[in-house]
Design an enzyme around this catalytic site. Structure first.
Site, PDB file in Angstrom:
ATOM      1  N   CYS A 111      44.899  12.169 -46.577  1.00 26.54           N
ATOM      2  CA  CYS A 111      44.864  13.306 -45.479  1.00 26.54           C
ATOM      3  C   CYS A 111      44.452  12.612 -44.132  1.00 26.54           C
ATOM      4  CB  CYS A 111      44.070  14.543 -45.652  1.00 26.54           C
ATOM      5  SG  CYS A 111      44.449  15.411 -47.188  1.00 26.54           S
ATOM      6  N   HIS A 249      43.457  17.625 -38.957  1.00 31.22           N
ATOM      7  CA  HIS A 249      44.099  18.028 -40.052  1.00 31.22           C
ATOM      8  C   HIS A 249      43.966  19.062 -40.480  1.00 31.22           C
ATOM      9  CE1 HIS A 249      45.266  17.467 -44.024  1.00 31.22           C
ATOM     10  NE2 HIS A 249      44.198  17.843 -44.812  1.00 31.22           N
ATOM     11  N   ASN A 279      48.470  22.691 -46.574  1.00 34.62           N
ATOM     12  CA  ASN A 279      47.893  21.394 -46.155  1.00 34.62           C
ATOM     13  C   ASN A 279      48.924  20.528 -46.506  1.00 34.62           C
ATOM     14  OD1 ASN A 279      46.544  18.943 -46.450  1.00 34.62           O
ATOM     15  ND2 ASN A 279      44.947  19.783 -47.590  1.00 34.62           N
TER      16      ASN A 279
END
Length: 322
Positions: A111, A249, A279
């Site tokens: 990520c 993020h 996500n």
């Protein structure tokens, strides 16, 4: 040395999977998911690949910048979910967009990947090796998710985001970053690949789907992301009141709220899209950046903090004035 973001682009699969639809797949409810994550839906592939999404996003970023693929010198794709081990996604993108002069490679920091790739481009620029780059975060996470595990399948979505960036040595330095890894905590978020299987040895290594210790990741993200942003701003000599937006993020709305509180910054300075895309790992920051520019939230001349965290464990932050 000035790093200029001249164009952004994003690409999402056409199909959407809502929390209501998930209720018939796994034991969960729309209310339960929204309360704990802030997510209402996510885009999932019905044939789109990491390479096809990355290519689409790259083309849009180049179009937005008014640049030709033939002049691109560097392509970096951040991903942890490629369809192929070989060739890398970046080389597939290079071929599809016609960037025949570009050096191309993939980077996996999960990520944090897009942020680490952007930092890599900045470092290349600073050395004088390259003058422009297309940086892409692209994922099809739906193929590595266990759709019977309600702790993970509710979280993730597919998509890609890209930026076209150029170096400008005639303008003041506008980019600073910090980045870290803590491998000792790496096994709190894992996903296996192929097992060891040869004529001399056969071994089953680990699960082939994403597994995570959600509580550990939550605590790590809120604590470490806040700390590294504070460190970054001190290093860059930038006061919080001069930060227009924190582009973080998009893992979980509750994590973003926790970071906002620890930084003592108003939540309005933290744009989100996790509610409608979930996500997307390395794609999260560039897709949010593209959306925020396209909807007029983020404008030229503003100062942004970008920050990512994920498997590895990896984390970092950068500050840039557009």
């Amino acid at each position: 040395m000035n790093l200029q973001i001249l164009g952004t682009g994003s690409a999402l699969p056409k199909e959407v999977l809502t929390n209501k639809q998930l209720e018939s797949i796994v034991e969960t409810t729309d209310e339960w998911v929204k309360e704990r994550t802030g997510i209402a839906q996510r885009h999932v592939s019905t044939g789109e690949t990491v390479a096809s999404l990355a290519t689409d996003a790259a083309k849009k970023a180049l179009d937005a910048a008014g640049k030709s693929a033939e002049d691109v010198e560097l392509i970096i794709v951040a991903t942890c979910s490629p369809e192929l081990a070989l060739p890398c996604v970046a080389c597939q993108v290079q071929a599809e967009i016609g960037a025949s002069k570009a050096v191309a490679f993939d980077l996996n920091a999960a990520c944090s990947g897009f942020l680490f790739a952007l930092n890599t481009a900045y470092s290349y620029f600073s050395s004088g090796l390259y003058k422009n780059a297309v940086i892409i975060g692209a994922e099809v996470l739906s193929k590595i998710i266990d759709w019977t595990d309600r702790g993970t399948c509710i979280l993730f979505g597919d998509g890609a985001g890209a930026v076209y960036v150029e170096a400008n040595n005639e303008l003041p330095d506008n980019y600073k970053f910090v980045q870290y890894a803590n491998g000792s905590k790496g096994m709190v978020l894992t996903c296996g690949l192929r097992d060891l299987d040869n004529p001399l040895h056969k071994e089953e290594l680990m699960k082939k789907y994403v597994w995570m210790d959600g509580r550990e990741i939550f605590q790590f993200a809120v604590r470490q992301v806040s700390a590294c942003i504070e460190e970054l701003l001190e290093k860059a000599n930038v006061a919080k009141e001069n930060i227009d937006y924190y582009v973080l993020h998009q893992a979980n709305a509750r994590i973003i709220e926790g970071i906002s509180k620890r930084l003592k910054e108003d939540l309005s300075k933290f744009p989100t899209n996790v509610e409608h895309v979930g996500n997307m790992s390395s794609a999260a920051i560039p897709v949010l950046l593209d959306e925020s520019i396209k909807n007029g939230t983020v404008k030229k001349g503003q100062t942004l903090v970008l920050s990512g965290f994920g498997a590895g464990l990896t984390y970092g932050a950068s500050v840039i004035t557009l």
